[in-house]
Design a protein around this motif. Sequence first.
Motif, PDB file in Angstrom:
ATOM      1  N   HIS A  76       0.755  -1.369   0.013  1.00 30.65           N
ATOM      2  CA  HIS A  76       0.107   0.055   0.090  1.00 30.65           C
ATOM      3  C   HIS A  76       0.869   1.263   0.152  1.00 30.65           C
ATOM      4  CE1 HIS A  76      -3.320  -2.753   0.845  1.00 30.65           C
ATOM      5  NE2 HIS A  76      -2.774  -2.996   1.892  1.00 30.65           N
ATOM      6  N   LEU A  77       1.663   1.340  -0.833  1.00 30.04           N
ATOM      7  CA  LEU A  77       2.818   2.607  -0.991  1.00 30.04           C
ATOM      8  C   LEU A  77       2.067   3.414  -2.025  1.00 30.04           C
ATOM      9  CD1 LEU A  77       6.130   0.630  -1.601  1.00 30.04           C
ATOM     10  CD2 LEU A  77       4.988   1.214   0.591  1.00 30.04           C
ATOM     11  N   PHE A 104      -1.014  14.651   8.860  1.00 29.93           N
ATOM     12  CA  PHE A 104      -1.032  14.199   7.486  1.00 29.93           C
ATOM     13  C   PHE A 104      -0.998  12.457   7.187  1.00 29.93           C
ATOM     14  CE2 PHE A 104       3.478  13.813   8.745  1.00 29.93           C
ATOM     15  CZ  PHE A 104       3.745  12.447   8.036  1.00 29.93           C
ATOM     16  N   ASP A 105      -1.567  12.289   5.929  1.00 27.64           N
ATOM     17  CA  ASP A 105      -2.018  10.776   5.846  1.00 27.64           C
ATOM     18  C   ASP A 105      -1.341  10.351   4.447  1.00 27.64           C
ATOM     19  OD1 ASP A 105      -3.941  11.968   4.333  1.00 27.64           O
ATOM     20  OD2 ASP A 105      -5.291  11.089   5.069  1.00 27.64           O
ATOM     21  N   ARG A 106      -0.718  11.226   3.772  1.00 28.32           N
ATOM     22  CA  ARG A 106      -0.248  10.875   2.409  1.00 28.32           C
ATOM     23  C   ARG A 106       1.035  11.799   2.198  1.00 28.32           C
ATOM     24  NH1 ARG A 106      -5.729  10.107  -0.115  1.00 28.32           N
ATOM     25  NH2 ARG A 106      -6.084   9.400   1.928  1.00 28.32           N
ATOM     26  N   LEU A 107       1.715  11.571   1.179  1.00 25.72           N
ATOM     27  CA  LEU A 107       2.937  12.330   0.705  1.00 25.72           C
ATOM     28  C   LEU A 107       2.893  12.772  -0.811  1.00 25.72           C
ATOM     29  CD1 LEU A 107       5.474   9.741   2.044  1.00 25.72           C
ATOM     30  CD2 LEU A 107       4.994  11.897   3.264  1.00 25.72           C
ATOM     31  N   ASN A 160      13.161   4.413   0.537  1.00 26.92           N
ATOM     32  CA  ASN A 160      13.309   4.283   1.709  1.00 26.92           C
ATOM     33  C   ASN A 160      12.240   4.860   2.782  1.00 26.92           C
ATOM     34  OD1 ASN A 160      15.823   3.001   1.089  1.00 26.92           O
ATOM     35  ND2 ASN A 160      16.851   5.017   1.172  1.00 26.92           N
ATOM     36  N   LEU A 161      11.918   5.905   2.563  1.00 30.52           N
ATOM     37  CA  LEU A 161      10.820   6.671   3.557  1.00 30.52           C
ATOM     38  C   LEU A 161       9.282   5.745   3.341  1.00 30.52           C
ATOM     39  CD1 LEU A 161      10.203   8.811   5.319  1.00 30.52           C
ATOM     40  CD2 LEU A 161       9.306  10.061   3.530  1.00 30.52           C
ATOM     41  N   ASN A 199       5.684   3.481   5.900  1.00 31.47           N
ATOM     42  CA  ASN A 199       4.303   2.924   5.410  1.00 31.47           C
ATOM     43  C   ASN A 199       3.229   3.909   5.166  1.00 31.47           C
ATOM     44  OD1 ASN A 199       3.008   0.633   4.440  1.00 31.47           O
ATOM     45  ND2 ASN A 199       1.820   0.376   6.333  1.00 31.47           N
ATOM     46  N   THR A 200       3.733   5.187   4.748  1.00 32.97           N
ATOM     47  CA  THR A 200       2.797   6.318   4.291  1.00 32.97           C
ATOM     48  C   THR A 200       2.674   6.367   2.713  1.00 32.97           C
ATOM     49  OG1 THR A 200       3.518   7.468   6.291  1.00 32.97           O
ATOM     50  CG2 THR A 200       2.210   8.743   4.662  1.00 32.97           C
ATOM     51  N   PRO A 201       1.674   6.107   2.289  1.00 34.70           N
ATOM     52  CA  PRO A 201       1.412   6.141   0.792  1.00 34.70           C
ATOM     53  C   PRO A 201       1.959   7.586   0.163  1.00 34.70           C
ATOM     54  CG  PRO A 201      -0.759   6.349   1.660  1.00 34.70           C
ATOM     55  CD  PRO A 201       0.142   6.340   2.725  1.00 34.70           C
TER      56      PRO A 201
END
Length: 483
Positions: A179-180, A328-331, A347-348, A353-355
């Motif tokens: 779930h990336l 925050f919940d995503r990048l 790596n991050l 495990n933040t998509p």
Amino acid sequence: MQIKQFEAKDMTEGLRMVKKEFGNDAVILSAKTLQKTGRFLGTVKQAGVIITAATDPIQTGLNKKLKSYANTGHVTSALSDKTDAQGLSSKTDAFLDALGSDRHQEPCRPPHSSGVHAIPGVEIRKTLNLIKGRLLSQGVENPIAKEVIGEIEQRLPTAGSPSSLALKRTFSEFIRQRHLIADPIHRAGKTPLTIALVGPTGVGKTTTTVKLAVQYKLEMNYRVGIITLDHYRIAATAALMTYSNITDIPCEIVSNAGELRQALKSMKKMDLIMIDTPGVGLNDKPELNRVAGLLDKVSPDQVYLVLASMTKNADMLAYHHYFESTGFDRLIFSKLDETSVYGNIFNLLIKMNTPVAYLTGGQTIPENIRPVTIDTLLDLILPESVLVDNTVQGRVLSRTRHIKTPAEKTVPEYEFVANRNSDIFHHNECKSVSRIHRDNIIHFSNITEAMEQNFKPCRMCCMENIDPKLVMKPLKRAAQGRY
């Protein structure tokens, strides 16, 4: 498989010897003429032939049993009696018993079948080692590269060389199960979808906000509004208002919770509301608390952490922990055009495990932003040119030389390399490096990393740069019997 050489005075006699020894199932592997020399001055004494023949004892015994059993007529009578199922079954059992234990033996492999498939998994491991080298060269940390390769190896078939399609499918499945990747912005209900962007100073949050707003207005036909909490930077605010006037997107500047609620209320007929926040440094905790407090009062639907793609691994982790109070919940990763090494992104994603939802780079609005897919993420660390299936050699990695652009030449390379079949590492400008085959090269970012993996420094190029303490550490381990 039994192989034996037979020596005879002519071919006729040699074939008779082969037949007598191995029977009619013998296979002739080679035959050559031989001239024997005498003991006196090397004179020719006698001519002859040498025949190399082979036979499979298991298969030969099996054929004999089949032939002898067929001569008794039991097989024919059993097959002709179609109505007597029980009799056929018993005769079949008798037939199998006649074969004995030979039917449980695996037939020997023919001579021409020897090759990469003789040892299951060798080609897969070789391929995955090459891919691991690519991951390391992109800046993926060694423990993460090992973890990824380990999971990929479990999903691949256990023999043969995997095709490029099989590799891509396997990596894609790994990314999907982890779930990336986050879904792009999509308004599901009738109420406005509120999106907030947070992040450090200078990562391009305002530009990214404008890109998304313009893209959804022009391409998705959304009614979009922008609210900015960044009332400190006059230049950024002026640029935002200019874009607002050009694109006819309403924009409001607020500084407290009351003004933020009022701005949201005035945009209640919008489909999408973008909230831009001021950049916050790692040492500006009061400003972070202020931004987090404002967002907490309005509860946006989604909060994105924007990070520059060339940020170091340690700083990315620090920012990720630092901005957790914003919810925050995503990048979003920005400035992809300013680097060619993307392992820190991977790596991050694996560690936290933040998509990730979007990648952006460049100043063109709105073209220079795109939602992340499995293919785009995979292409960052394993481009399509890497997953090339060479059916002749059974290789799946293309190691063609890449001519760097001027922008790429500014990116620092790995400074030290080693041959995976040796225990010596070199500086990348050492003349010994040119003799290492490209498939065997291992990269290290520093001397410590190389020595921690039990590689020794090259006396020609590395010794003058090495701290004596680093040399003593492996020597002490060796003295203690820990090697």
